[in-house]
Design a protein around this motif. Sequence first.
Motif, PDB file in Angstrom:
ATOM      1  N   UNK A   1     -28.411  78.585  36.673  1.00 50.73           N
ATOM      2  CA  UNK A   1     -29.824  78.890  36.985  1.00 50.73           C
ATOM      3  C   UNK A   1     -30.623  77.605  36.801  1.00 50.73           C
ATOM      4  N   UNK A   2     -30.975  76.980  37.911  1.00 54.72           N
ATOM      5  CA  UNK A   2     -31.607  75.676  37.767  1.00 54.72           C
ATOM      6  C   UNK A   2     -32.438  75.321  38.995  1.00 54.72           C
ATOM      7  N   UNK A   3     -33.278  74.331  38.839  1.00 55.21           N
ATOM      8  CA  UNK A   3     -34.010  73.785  39.978  1.00 55.21           C
ATOM      9  C   UNK A   3     -33.671  72.298  40.040  1.00 55.21           C
ATOM     10  N   UNK A   4     -33.205  71.849  41.200  1.00 57.23           N
ATOM     11  CA  UNK A   4     -32.873  70.433  41.358  1.00 57.23           C
ATOM     12  C   UNK A   4     -33.949  69.756  42.181  1.00 57.23           C
ATOM     13  N   UNK A   5     -34.378  68.590  41.718  1.00 55.90           N
ATOM     14  CA  UNK A   5     -35.340  67.802  42.479  1.00 55.90           C
ATOM     15  C   UNK A   5     -34.580  66.575  42.971  1.00 55.90           C
ATOM     16  N   UNK A   6     -34.368  66.524  44.287  1.00 57.45           N
ATOM     17  CA  UNK A   6     -33.534  65.461  44.841  1.00 57.45           C
ATOM     18  C   UNK A   6     -34.432  64.429  45.526  1.00 57.45           C
ATOM     19  N   UNK A   7     -34.425  63.229  44.983  1.00 57.72           N
ATOM     20  CA  UNK A   7     -35.281  62.162  45.522  1.00 57.72           C
ATOM     21  C   UNK A   7     -34.396  61.217  46.321  1.00 57.72           C
ATOM     22  N   UNK A   8     -34.659  61.118  47.621  1.00 56.09           N
ATOM     23  CA  UNK A   8     -33.824  60.268  48.478  1.00 56.09           C
ATOM     24  C   UNK A   8     -34.642  59.139  49.077  1.00 56.09           C
ATOM     25  N   UNK A   9     -33.924  58.068  49.422  1.00 57.27           N
ATOM     26  CA  UNK A   9     -34.557  56.943  50.113  1.00 57.27           C
ATOM     27  C   UNK A   9     -34.889  57.344  51.531  1.00 57.27           C
ATOM     28  N   UNK A  10     -35.834  56.652  52.152  1.00 58.44           N
ATOM     29  CA  UNK A  10     -36.130  56.879  53.574  1.00 58.44           C
ATOM     30  C   UNK A  10     -37.422  57.626  53.743  1.00 58.44           C
ATOM     31  N   UNK A  11     -37.763  57.882  55.005  1.00 60.91           N
ATOM     32  CA  UNK A  11     -39.062  58.493  55.253  1.00 60.91           C
ATOM     33  C   UNK A  11     -38.961  59.995  55.330  1.00 60.91           C
TER      34      UNK A  11
ATOM     35  N   UNK B   1     -36.033  77.372  31.209  1.00 63.16           N
ATOM     36  CA  UNK B   1     -37.272  76.804  30.670  1.00 63.16           C
ATOM     37  C   UNK B   1     -38.412  76.900  31.674  1.00 63.16           C
ATOM     38  N   UNK B   2     -38.076  77.172  32.950  1.00 62.61           N
ATOM     39  CA  UNK B   2     -39.117  77.210  33.971  1.00 62.61           C
ATOM     40  C   UNK B   2     -39.627  78.621  34.240  1.00 62.61           C
TER      41      UNK B   2
ATOM     42  N   UNK C   1     -42.782  83.019  38.879  1.00 62.68           N
ATOM     43  CA  UNK C   1     -43.998  82.394  38.362  1.00 62.68           C
ATOM     44  C   UNK C   1     -43.606  81.458  37.216  1.00 62.68           C
ATOM     45  N   UNK C   2     -44.187  80.257  37.228  1.00 65.84           N
ATOM     46  CA  UNK C   2     -43.814  79.264  36.212  1.00 65.84           C
ATOM     47  C   UNK C   2     -44.255  79.688  34.818  1.00 65.84           C
ATOM     48  N   UNK C   3     -43.396  79.462  33.847  1.00 68.63           N
ATOM     49  CA  UNK C   3     -43.765  79.713  32.450  1.00 68.63           C
ATOM     50  C   UNK C   3     -44.691  78.593  31.973  1.00 68.63           C
ATOM     51  N   UNK C   4     -45.591  78.913  31.032  1.00 67.98           N
ATOM     52  CA  UNK C   4     -46.487  77.856  30.522  1.00 67.98           C
ATOM     53  C   UNK C   4     -45.705  76.666  29.968  1.00 67.98           C
ATOM     54  N   UNK C   5     -44.573  76.948  29.353  1.00 69.72           N
ATOM     55  CA  UNK C   5     -43.770  75.868  28.755  1.00 69.72           C
ATOM     56  C   UNK C   5     -43.215  74.916  29.811  1.00 69.72           C
ATOM     57  N   UNK C   6     -43.124  75.423  31.053  1.00 66.96           N
ATOM     58  CA  UNK C   6     -42.559  74.588  32.124  1.00 66.96           C
ATOM     59  C   UNK C   6     -43.530  73.499  32.551  1.00 66.96           C
TER      60      UNK C   6
END
Lengths: 124, 328
Positions: free
Chosen positions: B318-328, B222-223, B230-235
């Motif tokens: 085929x994927x993109x992971x966004x990993x949000x972690x605690x801390x600075x 989808x991206x 390059x990102x697809x418009x749908x992304x």
Amino acid sequence: MHRLWSATCLLASCGLFSCAATVNPAQQSAQSQAAVRGAVEAGAEHNPQAALHLKMARDQIQQAEQFIAAEENEAALTALQRAEIDAELAVSIARKVRVEQDAALMRSKIAELRTEATVEGAVQ
Amino acid sequence: MKAVSPLVWTIVGAGTVLACSVTQPSAELVDARQAYLRAMESPAAQHEQDELLAAKQALQKAEEAYEGDPGSRSEKHLAYLAERRAQMAEQRGLTTAAEQDQMKTKAEYDALEKQMRKQTEQRLEKSREALGRTTSALAAVQAQLGQAGGKNAELEEKKRQLLAEKENLEKSLAVKGTELEAEREARIKAEKTAAAALASLDKFAQVKADDDETIITLNGSVLFETGKSKLLPAAEERLRAVARALKQQKNRTIQIAGHTDSRGATQMNEKLSLDRAKSVREFLVSHGVKPGMIEAVGRGEAQPVAENGTAEGRANNRRVEIIVRKGT
């Protein structure tokens, strides 16, 4: 034994043939497609396990269309029934995942409160 | 009956060659039996008895078809439906169990919050008591000073000290009384919005929240176009929602990890996954996520989440992971 045999004949002929008279592929197709839409709305596309069953449902609907075109109504009905139940399973999985995520979020909030409690306690 | 006969003949014919194989249940029936047993051992046994009964009836139909006409299409079809029915019972049982778990966790959260508020009140009470003691000590010193005619240097010094102490205690009480509560309320509110923002993403992506990290997985198809970064418009709509949620996270680090399937050269895949992660990072930064808290990495084909042998598996890899972690 005789009873078993006749029951089997009835079952076999119902499963493969006579049900075509009661549910036609067009009706079953509408039902299966509605189930697929339900699965999409439940978020089945975002979980691998649910997405797999959603894909199976879509593939079998596509297959059924080919059977319908070839006037193989029995095969079409079978595929459509499978599609419907796969889509329903996708919904169940997606719902479970959502509830589990909610519970995990709540647990992480508790952990945050606990950390804060320890920090404040230490300051005191 | 007429239509059944060819099937019967086939079975009889096959039976003379392979006597055993005819009586073997189909793979579908074996799967259905296993799925039913699994469902019986799952929380469905406790929470979803109706569903389990429906699964049992579906399995019985398949078993009857097998007994009457082993290897028939009817047996396989009914077994397929029975397997799904059992899986559904299992999933619904797990859902109910998770709902109960969530309710319990919610109660635990509320109790903890209440306890913390009580502790704050107790600390306030202690401060008030300390103030009371200081005030009476001060009164005593003043009384002594009055008796000594206001000329005792030692007592004067003590009075000054007590006055300063009193002032400090009053100040800290005021701080505790107002700021602490206000802070707590602000924190709870911010926490709620941040958590809700991340959770709301599951309309667009798979969100997995852990105690100290949240992983948002976006499907590559989808991206991006195949082979492109390059990102697809749908992304963009999805990523805008991601950016909105990420902007609300404080004291977090964000890692964008690109992944590919195993097709193509390893080095190419590493480069492609990094370029894609960078595209996502750029987009998020341009939509208000602080550049200092977000980094992009390319993992190539090294961390598959599914089989690379099937189209479905490859699509999940085929994927993109966004990993949000605690801390600075």
